[in-house]
Design a protein around this motif. Structure first.
Motif, PDB file in Angstrom:
ATOM      1  N   LEU A 120       4.592  19.697  60.163  1.00 53.10           N
ATOM      2  CA  LEU A 120       3.822  20.073  59.238  1.00 53.10           C
ATOM      3  C   LEU A 120       2.589  20.680  59.578  1.00 53.10           C
ATOM      4  O   LEU A 120       2.219  21.821  59.406  1.00 53.10           O
ATOM      5  CB  LEU A 120       3.623  18.992  57.878  1.00 53.10           C
ATOM      6  N   LEU A 121       1.981  19.874  60.503  1.00 50.81           N
ATOM      7  CA  LEU A 121       0.804  20.095  61.070  1.00 50.81           C
ATOM      8  C   LEU A 121       0.782  21.529  61.800  1.00 50.81           C
ATOM      9  O   LEU A 121       0.071  22.601  61.800  1.00 50.81           O
ATOM     10  CB  LEU A 121      -0.023  19.156  61.743  1.00 50.81           C
ATOM     11  N   ALA A 122       1.971  21.481  62.634  1.00 48.83           N
ATOM     12  CA  ALA A 122       2.118  22.634  63.693  1.00 48.83           C
ATOM     13  C   ALA A 122       2.339  23.973  62.661  1.00 48.83           C
ATOM     14  O   ALA A 122       1.957  24.970  63.177  1.00 48.83           O
ATOM     15  CB  ALA A 122       3.497  22.459  64.385  1.00 48.83           C
ATOM     16  N   LEU A 123       2.953  23.769  61.549  1.00 44.68           N
ATOM     17  CA  LEU A 123       3.422  25.031  60.618  1.00 44.68           C
ATOM     18  C   LEU A 123       1.982  25.363  60.070  1.00 44.68           C
ATOM     19  O   LEU A 123       1.748  26.566  59.775  1.00 44.68           O
ATOM     20  CB  LEU A 123       4.305  24.730  59.541  1.00 44.68           C
ATOM     21  N   TRP A 124       1.107  24.514  59.578  1.00 46.93           N
ATOM     22  CA  TRP A 124      -0.217  24.804  59.151  1.00 46.93           C
ATOM     23  C   TRP A 124      -1.230  25.770  60.128  1.00 46.93           C
ATOM     24  O   TRP A 124      -1.950  26.425  59.735  1.00 46.93           O
ATOM     25  CB  TRP A 124      -1.025  23.700  58.779  1.00 46.93           C
ATOM     26  N   CYS A 125      -0.719  25.468  61.566  1.00 44.61           N
ATOM     27  CA  CYS A 125      -1.496  26.126  62.597  1.00 44.61           C
ATOM     28  C   CYS A 125      -1.243  27.518  62.444  1.00 44.61           C
ATOM     29  O   CYS A 125      -1.950  28.581  63.323  1.00 44.61           O
ATOM     30  CB  CYS A 125      -1.213  25.370  63.792  1.00 44.61           C
ATOM     31  N   LEU A 126      -0.354  27.839  61.763  1.00 44.98           N
ATOM     32  CA  LEU A 126      -0.289  29.455  61.676  1.00 44.98           C
ATOM     33  C   LEU A 126      -1.240  29.992  60.850  1.00 44.98           C
ATOM     34  O   LEU A 126      -1.389  31.282  61.338  1.00 44.98           O
ATOM     35  CB  LEU A 126       1.222  29.588  61.113  1.00 44.98           C
ATOM     36  N   ILE A 127      -1.966  29.593  60.024  1.00 36.54           N
ATOM     37  CA  ILE A 127      -3.028  30.031  59.378  1.00 36.54           C
ATOM     38  C   ILE A 127      -4.117  30.462  60.352  1.00 36.54           C
ATOM     39  O   ILE A 127      -4.617  31.453  60.317  1.00 36.54           O
ATOM     40  CB  ILE A 127      -3.394  28.998  58.290  1.00 36.54           C
ATOM     41  N   PRO A 128      -4.788  29.490  61.227  1.00 38.13           N
ATOM     42  CA  PRO A 128      -5.637  29.792  61.979  1.00 38.13           C
ATOM     43  C   PRO A 128      -5.360  30.925  63.302  1.00 38.13           C
ATOM     44  O   PRO A 128      -5.977  31.805  63.606  1.00 38.13           O
ATOM     45  CB  PRO A 128      -6.071  28.589  62.958  1.00 38.13           C
ATOM     46  N   ALA A 173       9.456  20.415  51.782  1.00 33.76           N
ATOM     47  CA  ALA A 173       8.242  20.398  52.033  1.00 33.76           C
ATOM     48  C   ALA A 173       7.558  21.360  53.210  1.00 33.76           C
ATOM     49  O   ALA A 173       6.534  22.006  52.839  1.00 33.76           O
ATOM     50  CB  ALA A 173       7.566  18.935  52.043  1.00 33.76           C
ATOM     51  N   ALA A 174       8.338  21.311  54.019  1.00 36.73           N
ATOM     52  CA  ALA A 174       8.139  22.275  55.171  1.00 36.73           C
ATOM     53  C   ALA A 174       7.910  23.643  54.771  1.00 36.73           C
ATOM     54  O   ALA A 174       7.219  24.466  55.781  1.00 36.73           O
ATOM     55  CB  ALA A 174       8.950  22.040  56.508  1.00 36.73           C
ATOM     56  N   LEU A 175       8.599  24.043  53.996  1.00 42.13           N
ATOM     57  CA  LEU A 175       8.674  25.622  53.292  1.00 42.13           C
ATOM     58  C   LEU A 175       7.235  25.989  52.838  1.00 42.13           C
ATOM     59  O   LEU A 175       7.013  27.243  53.044  1.00 42.13           O
ATOM     60  CB  LEU A 175       9.436  25.752  52.287  1.00 42.13           C
TER      61      LEU A 175
END
Length: 435
Positions: A120-128, A173-175
């Protein structure tokens, strides 16, 4: 060759409104639906990992949303494309370097700390990563905001379609971070391609030494951004550390996200008035009561706008709950309405902090003071959140959130009242001879 990229003011304000509106309103449409669909337990992990990724975002933004705009503004309306390209290239390379260093370190630290949802954290790093390429600062400085508005709005519509079309339960959730971050990265790449190909801004011959100077010169604003994350992002993480139940964490995350996104709706006014404030206080070299009055003149309409939102939003929620019955369950989360009432004043306080602090004190050479004020606020908020979160749960974090905004504003305004007798340092990007 002269660039002459600027557009009429109202057109740019409308475009900035589209950018910030889509970036703010789409999460408001996603978060309640996602929380109601995946449940409080799964959403608590989504919220915690998103909060951690905010430190990566703070690093990527660095100081360039302020410095980049200031440097372009100093070049003037007749800047050559090569001069604009030099600034744009430096910022792009600097952000890529920062992301390449900070994102893996954050993931490693999360793993070593025993984090349970590294994917989940790795996918959120797509935002930065998306923010590396979006270059909102460049469009804002050149007053050419229609292209990023169209690109951003399209990406957000794709995100909504993915969330509402595919999200089915806790197993998906990962979506949530993938659907938000994936289209945002693609949109960022299109945004940079438009600058290079359509606006014909050359990106070549960027010197690493110049990139390093830009990073070194903006260290105070960067440190301030990280300190801001201590009181604007860490509360969710702290609630998880002190053992607050998932339902309480989810309720706090819902309210916190709503407050931040509603605050962001008025950010186009921040961005619209930011260069005007720089020009209005251009002859002043230190904070004073007179300068505070000037900044206040540009702050009042923004405060009025956000107060109007505070009044309207509860009625909008009640109307939406009639149409989408699943949303009614959100009102049953523990303490959600109490926290909403407690945190609502943070919206106008945050706007005032941007105008008097980020815009005002930075332009007046008071970066070091502003950083120290933010650091004190972040440290105080973190300590209070551990104490209040342990004692009274998520409501304690809500109190810390609004108190932090109030403390920071008090410290910022104190600098204007004290009227220091000498300029602390000249802001990077406004120094004589700096390009």
């Amino acid at each position: 060759m002269r660039a002459r990229l600027r557009r009429p003011g109202l057109q740019n304000l409308a475009a900035l409104t589209v950018i910030q509106g889509s970036n703010a309103l789409v999460p408001l449409l996603i978060v309640p639906f996602a929380l109601a669909t995946v449940g409080a337990t799964a959403y608590a992990q989504i919220a915690i990992t998103e909060a951690i990724s905010a430190f990566v975002l703070a690093a990527v933004l660095f100081s360039f949303d302020v410095d980049g705009v200031a440097r372009i503004a100093r070049l003037g309306p007749d800047a050559t494309r090569h001069a604009l390209g030099a600034v744009f290239g430096e910022v792009l390379i600097a952000r890529l370097i920062v992301f390449a260093v900070i994102a893996p370190l954050t993931l490693l630290a999360y793993h070593l700390a025993g984090g349970s949802s590294p994917y989940l954290l790795a996918l959120w790093c797509l935002i930065p990563l998306g923010h590396v390429f979006h270059a909102y600062w460049f469009y804002q400085a050149t007053e050419q905001n229609l292209p990023p508005a169209a690109i951003t709005l399209t990406s957000r519509i794709v995100t909504l379609a993915l969330i509402y079309g595919l999200l089915g339960g806790p197993q998906d959730a990962a979506l949530v971070p993938l659907a938000i971050g994936g289209p945002f990265v693609i949109a960022g790449l299109l945004s940079t391609a438009y600058i290079v190909a359509r606006l014909r801004i050359p990106v070549r011959g960027v010197r690493i030494a110049a990139v390093m100077r830009s990073l070194a010169g903006g260290k105070e604003i960067f440190a301030g951004n990280v300190a801001v994350s201590l009181y604007r992002e860490m509360n969710v993480v702290i609630l998880g550390i002190v053992g607050v139940p998932a339902a309480g964490i989810s309720a706090y995350a819902l309210v916190e996200k709503s407050i931040k996104m509603l605050q962001a709706v008025t950010r186009p006014l921040n961005q619209f008035f930011f260069p005007k404030v720089l020009r209005a206080i251009g002859d002043d070299d230190r904070p004073s009561v007179h300068v505070a009055r000037v900044v206040a003149r540009y702050t009042r309409p923004q405060i009025l706008a956000v107060l109007g939102l505070i009044v309207v939003v509860p009625f909008l929620y009640l109307a939406a709950a009639q149409v989408f019955p699943r949303l009614r369950t959100l009102g049953d989360l523990p303490g959600v309405w109490t926290m909403a009432a407690i945190m609502a004043p943070a919206m106008p306080l945050g706007i005032a902090n941007f105008m008097f602090g980020t815009a005002g004190l930075n332009a007046l050479g008071q970066r070091r003071y502003l950083f120290l004020a933010i650091l004190v606020t972040g440290a105080a908020s973190t300590a209070m959140c551990f104490a209040f979160g342990s004692a009274i749960g998520a409501v304690g974090a809500a109190l810390c959130f609004v108190c932090a905004e109030g403390l920071l504003l008090a410290l910022v305004l104190l600098r204007y009242l004290r009227q220091p007798t000498a300029t602390a340092e000249t802001p990077v990007g406004l120094q004589k001879g700096r390009q």
